[in-house]
Write a protein that holds these residues in place. Structure first.
Motif, PDB file in Angstrom:
ATOM      1  N   LEU A 144       0.923  -1.136  -0.098  1.00 42.90           N
ATOM      2  CA  LEU A 144       0.132   0.006   0.272  1.00 42.90           C
ATOM      3  C   LEU A 144       1.002   1.310   0.319  1.00 42.90           C
ATOM      4  N   THR A 145       0.572   2.820  -1.120  1.00 43.25           N
ATOM      5  CA  THR A 145       1.403   3.612  -0.862  1.00 43.25           C
ATOM      6  C   THR A 145       0.646   4.114  -0.453  1.00 43.25           C
ATOM      7  N   VAL A 146       1.015   5.977   0.253  1.00 41.33           N
ATOM      8  CA  VAL A 146       0.003   6.813   0.740  1.00 41.33           C
ATOM      9  C   VAL A 146       1.357   8.241  -0.098  1.00 41.33           C
ATOM     10  N   TYR A 147       0.454   9.160  -0.576  1.00 44.78           N
ATOM     11  CA  TYR A 147       1.050   9.915  -0.891  1.00 44.78           C
ATOM     12  C   TYR A 147       0.887  11.624   0.386  1.00 44.78           C
ATOM     13  N   VAL A 148       1.922  11.990   0.732  1.00 43.31           N
ATOM     14  CA  VAL A 148       2.070  12.566   1.407  1.00 43.31           C
ATOM     15  C   VAL A 148       2.698  14.630   0.588  1.00 43.31           C
ATOM     16  N   LYS A 149       1.390  15.021   0.784  1.00 43.95           N
ATOM     17  CA  LYS A 149       2.205  16.563  -0.294  1.00 43.95           C
ATOM     18  C   LYS A 149       1.712  17.399   0.282  1.00 43.95           C
ATOM     19  N   ARG A 150       2.402  18.955   0.359  1.00 43.41           N
ATOM     20  CA  ARG A 150       2.492  20.010   0.925  1.00 43.41           C
ATOM     21  C   ARG A 150       1.385  20.480  -0.166  1.00 43.41           C
ATOM     22  N   ASN A 151       0.441  21.567   0.233  1.00 42.65           N
ATOM     23  CA  ASN A 151      -0.432  21.848  -0.244  1.00 42.65           C
ATOM     24  C   ASN A 151      -0.304  23.107  -0.775  1.00 42.65           C
ATOM     25  N   SER A 152      -0.938  23.297  -2.090  1.00 44.86           N
ATOM     26  CA  SER A 152      -0.731  24.734  -2.627  1.00 44.86           C
ATOM     27  C   SER A 152      -2.159  25.615  -3.299  1.00 44.86           C
ATOM     28  N   ARG A 153      -1.391  26.558  -3.243  1.00 42.36           N
ATOM     29  CA  ARG A 153      -3.294  27.694  -3.660  1.00 42.36           C
ATOM     30  C   ARG A 153      -3.433  28.667  -4.745  1.00 42.36           C
TER      31      ARG A 153
END
Length: 253
Positions: A144-153
């Motif tokens: 199982l893979t989970v992506y942890v991402k930086r928020n964009s605006r």
């Protein structure tokens, strides 16, 4: 990488303990336990800004014959000793059978509190771990893979307002991204962003796609044909979450 922290807060103040059978049941791994039905955030990426704590629902099933102190699912990259630093709150055992428990867990992410680095954005693997009452344990890697991402605006401005029919409308904006290390949003240059338009009483459709410059600035022109709302949409990537600007309405006369 190399940081490891969890806060195990168990409902009722007691750890999950299985009153198992004498032998390891069918389906339990050689290490004494097996894990199944692992879910993290419903399969969606974990998107983090610069300050707000984000709670990520997680659940799994553990099968074992041994009394358990605690169990948890967690994120890692290279090997299971390299956890992504975050808080974990777990439930007591939700008994399925004498040797099977379902666990409800919440992972807590807060870049400031957990000293997250920008390099930690991207793909993470999932593992589950159990610690038995005799202080032995078992850890299983899951597919199982989970992506942890930086928020964009995104911001938007369409002008002039109002506009004469057939004249030129200039639509500008800027795309920025959370910097977990500075706790601020910074320019995110070079992004391909969609310009969308919604006539009054209709739905948004994509009009064109525009690349942001090196400072994250967006600028394009369109012909004024009818009254409606303009917005920018960025669809994200493996390290950065998607975002949509507010809409800017322009009356065309």
């Amino acid at each position: 990488m190399g940081k490891k922290l969890w806060r195990v807060v168990v409902a009722g103040g007691a750890a999950a303990v299985f009153t198992g059978v004498a032998a390891v049941p069918a389906g339990a791994a050689e290490g004494g336990a097996s894990f199944s039905r692992v879910q993290v955030n419903g399969g969606k990426p974990v998107v983090l800004g610069v300050s707000k704590e984000v709670a990520v629902p997680t659940s799994f099933r553990v099968t074992t014959a041994h009394p358990v102190k605690w169990s948890m699912a967690f994120l890692y990259r290279v090997d299971t000793s390299n956890h992504l630093w975050h808080g974990i709150e777990t439930s007591d055992c939700i008994v399925v059978s004498p040797s099977v428990c379902d666990i409800d867990e919440t992972m807590y992410f807060e870049p400031g509190l957990y000293d997250m680095r920008n390099s930690e954005a991207g793909a993470w693997k999932v593992a589950a771990e159990v610690r038995f009452q005799d202080n032995s344990g078992d850890t299983d890697k899951k597919d199982l893979t989970v992506y942890v991402k930086r928020n964009s605006r995104l911001t938007v401005n369409a002008s002039p307002e109002p506009a004469a029919k057939g004249s030129t409308i200039t639509v500008t904006g800027k795309v920025t991204r959370a910097n977990w290390e500075t706790r601020k949003y910074a320019s995110y240059g070079g992004r391909l962003v969609s310009l969308q338009f919604k006539p009054t009483g209709a739905s948004y459709t994509t009009v064109k796609k525009v690349y942001a410059n090196s400072s994250g600035a967006l600028k394009t022109t369109v012909k004024a044909s009818t009254t409606g709302t303009w917005r920018w949409v960025y669809y994200g990537n493996t390290t950065t979450g998607k975002s949509t600007s507010a809409g800017d309405n322009v009356v065309v006369k």
